[in-house]
Scaffold this active site. Sequence first.
Site, mmCIF file in Angstrom:
data_model
loop_
_atom_site.group_PDB
_atom_site.id
_atom_site.type_symbol
_atom_site.label_atom_id
_atom_site.label_comp_id
_atom_site.label_asym_id
_atom_site.label_seq_id
_atom_site.Cartn_x
_atom_site.Cartn_y
_atom_site.Cartn_z
ATOM 1 N N ASP A 141 -2.504 8.294 8.279
ATOM 2 C CA ASP A 141 -3.722 7.632 8.844
ATOM 3 C C ASP A 141 -2.450 5.953 10.227
ATOM 4 O OD1 ASP A 141 -2.597 4.879 7.454
ATOM 5 O OD2 ASP A 141 -4.886 4.868 5.994
ATOM 6 N N HIS A 188 -0.185 4.438 7.262
ATOM 7 C CA HIS A 188 0.566 5.331 6.478
ATOM 8 C C HIS A 188 1.232 6.722 5.844
ATOM 9 C CE1 HIS A 188 -2.255 1.994 4.712
ATOM 10 N NE2 HIS A 188 -1.313 1.872 3.705
ATOM 11 N N SER A 245 0.740 -1.283 0.194
ATOM 12 C CA SER A 245 -0.320 0.072 0.363
ATOM 13 C C SER A 245 1.133 1.349 0.569
ATOM 14 C CB SER A 245 -1.223 0.113 1.269
ATOM 15 O OG SER A 245 -0.750 0.050 1.902
#
Length: 368
Positions: free
Chosen positions: A333, A336, A44
């Site tokens: 978040d 990340h 991600s």
Amino acid sequence: MAKCHTNVLPKAFFVVVFSLVTFGFFFTLSEAQMVPAIYVFGDSLVDVGNNDYLKISVVKANFPHNGVDYPDKVATGRFGNGKNSADFLAEKVGLPTSPPYLSLVSKSIKQKASFVNGVSFASGGAGIFNGSDEQYRQSIPLSYQVNYYSEVHQNIGLQLGSKGANDHLSKSLFLIVIGSNDIFDYIKKTKLQNEYTPQQYADLMVSNLKEQLQRIHALGAQKFVVIGTGPVGCCPSQRNSSTGECNDGGNSLSVMYKEALKSMLQQLKPALGISYTLFDTYTILTNIIQNPASYGFTEVKAACCGIGKRNAKGPCTPISSLCSNRRDHVFWDFYHPTQATHGIITDKLFDGPSEYSSPMTVKELIAL
């Protein structure tokens, strides 16, 4: 740059133009383009939308507040407020961001899709091990990403011919950003902890990664940009709920992986004849967290977007709390980094001090 990793274009680029004529195909590097393409493998941290095409996956970021600082404030599937490290690296070398592989094959027959300008296989939740996304089974693990690249390699051969494809791929960059999800898997699963010591697990991660790098090399790759895991124990989600201190177990395993990865690449280089950059994300991100003001940050523990204490109890969603100034935050978040953190990391990766990149920077790797 999975989780817990990381803009400006250089003022002047070399004008690099070459022509490749093979079986009637003409390929030209545009002005200011330093490499033919970037092929991205990872999780991600560098997913630019592949998970959007996994229809029943819940591991997605194609909704607000994600993308709040991306052009036109679009939530593209990037796990962040704006651009990520893959975007910034592409800018550095004068290329558009490598598009999601699944977006290309969803629009046309694979044999007709063009991958010569680069493509990204990165998938949120992906790991080196196939089971790192066991909770959802809705990501594309590294071995499957390499399977996709095998199809891309075949496609490029059809377009450029064998010699042309080899030349094209040997000059391209192969970006590898993966491993954090495997570490998260270990620190939360008693079964894995009972089966492997942390060092054994780190060594197994590296052994499996080595196998995939060998597969990619056998399909034409010569220049690898390998990104180590960051201090994953310092992600907002991993910090101690009451004290806010980092999770030492996660950080320790990340360091073990970093050292094992360094040793493996040193051995792989002469064995395969490859060139590579290994980036020490752990050290740069630790420096940022310990000296935030030096990098323009004021908040290192809390996420910008999320729920609960320090916005660390859940993902960023349209109903989550959102900080007003993303540039102040190291983390977007609960896992990340923000666009600002990605940008700093990419600056160091491309042409930063030698303490972060070994045996060379990306800029030096390109010049080989």
